[in-house]
Motif scaffolding. Sequence first.
Motif, PDB file in Angstrom:
ATOM      1  N   LEU A 165      -3.170  -2.169  -7.171  1.00 37.70           N
ATOM      2  CA  LEU A 165      -4.198  -2.842  -6.383  1.00 37.70           C
ATOM      3  C   LEU A 165      -4.349  -4.227  -6.956  1.00 37.70           C
ATOM      4  CD1 LEU A 165      -6.361  -2.496  -4.164  1.00 37.70           C
ATOM      5  CD2 LEU A 165      -7.987  -2.003  -5.962  1.00 37.70           C
ATOM      6  N   GLN A 181       4.372  -1.289   2.588  1.00 40.97           N
ATOM      7  CA  GLN A 181       3.114  -1.607   1.926  1.00 40.97           C
ATOM      8  C   GLN A 181       1.968  -1.765   2.921  1.00 40.97           C
ATOM      9  OE1 GLN A 181       3.952  -4.288  -1.849  1.00 40.97           O
ATOM     10  NE2 GLN A 181       4.951  -5.182  -0.078  1.00 40.97           N
ATOM     11  N   GLY A 201      -5.937  -6.670  -2.022  1.00 38.81           N
ATOM     12  CA  GLY A 201      -5.375  -5.418  -2.502  1.00 38.81           C
ATOM     13  C   GLY A 201      -4.088  -5.037  -1.799  1.00 38.81           C
ATOM     14  N   LEU A 237      -1.627  -1.465  -1.224  1.00 37.95           N
ATOM     15  CA  LEU A 237      -1.445  -0.032  -1.395  1.00 37.95           C
ATOM     16  C   LEU A 237       0.040   0.276  -1.322  1.00 37.95           C
ATOM     17  CD1 LEU A 237      -4.293   1.234   0.985  1.00 37.95           C
ATOM     18  CD2 LEU A 237      -4.449   0.635  -1.441  1.00 37.95           C
ATOM     19  N   TRP A 253      -5.931   6.873   1.328  1.00 36.48           N
ATOM     20  CA  TRP A 253      -6.090   5.978   0.184  1.00 36.48           C
ATOM     21  C   TRP A 253      -7.556   5.606  -0.005  1.00 36.48           C
ATOM     22  CZ3 TRP A 253      -1.160   4.651  -1.766  1.00 36.48           C
ATOM     23  CH2 TRP A 253      -0.084   4.883  -0.896  1.00 36.48           C
ATOM     24  N   GLY A 282      -7.599   1.662  -4.714  1.00 31.94           N
ATOM     25  CA  GLY A 282      -6.162   1.676  -4.462  1.00 31.94           C
ATOM     26  C   GLY A 282      -5.519   3.008  -4.763  1.00 31.94           C
TER      27      GLY A 282
END
Length: 366
Positions: A10, A94, A108, A110, A141, A146
């Motif tokens: 994250l 992503q 952020g 993930l 999530w 994260g």
Amino acid sequence: MADHKRKVSLTSISDEEQLPSLKITHGTAVALVKRPKTDEIQKYGTTALVQAGPKRTSGLQAPIMHLTGHKGEVTSCRFSDTGEHIASGSADKQVFLWNTYGECANYGVLQGHKGGILEVQWMPGSERVITASTDHTVAMWDAMTGERLRRGKHHTAPVNSCCPLSKSAGDDNMFVSASDDGQLVIWDARERNPAAVIEHSQPLTSVVAAVSGNVVYAGSLDNTITGWDVRTQSAVQTLRGHSGTVVGLAMSPKTGNYLASTSLDNTVRLWDLRPYCRLPNRCERVYTGAPHGYEMNLVRPAFDKDESMVASGGADRTLTIWNLRSGEVKYKLPGHKGCVTQVDFHPKEPIVLSGSVDKAMFLGEL
């Protein structure tokens, strides 16, 4: 559950690092504004510049914001329920998390899927995100830390779509996924195994839940949309009219009375879901002007918060917004360099979000 949790990266940037140049490790946002006309006013020996331009309608830093950073096609992008944040999924495997306002900082990332992201959705409360991937899995999530909270492994083919099951009830544990294997799988984040599995005869491309959470609608390769009762796991409704594969679905957010669908037949259709609909096939309107191309992308439509507009992207690299009732094109918004795959309306302000195969997104006020 503890055995299935996995830490993921994250990335966050401090305010001091963001403000001077917005240099973000993964993604960047640029305000796109035309230089307005100015009037010089002489007062007491000094010159003041008064900018004359159109009246602003939102809290965005600029009328148009350009968000970049993904290394692959942007396949899905959504506002959180509060409208404060954005999640975007990409073929680069992503999910990026962005601030809607200010400089739209990419705060952020993930990571954890082994295949491209085909859809991303916020769960009620805006603290959890779910994703569907080509790696045959779905995942939940924690958007604050994260951390991957849940990984669903049941499908045997790419998972094309996912959605919360009971968004209106605020349930942030139950969600649904639809896959090329023809299965609708209902997941409970608190349980290891699927809560239910519904079999369809053809690959499924899209899924959306009714406001009640008791029925889920799935678009299929057979050109139909089927409504399934999640309690009995039986088909309760079939919507026919498209002459091509249904590639995207959206539920009207205010009343839940309408369903919008996009199809490879180059149309967007509006379906009336009310119990006493007088239309024999429930198709209230057909919108045209957002064509599909040879790429055959999954293009997902959207309703605005007041259910007065419906929007869809297209292979013509534009975002088209229609008047829900009249079918008139209200906006035809250019800017992308490839097919527009996802559209979403801000839940509170007149702002529209779009993502494209050109790896970028636009935020624009209407």
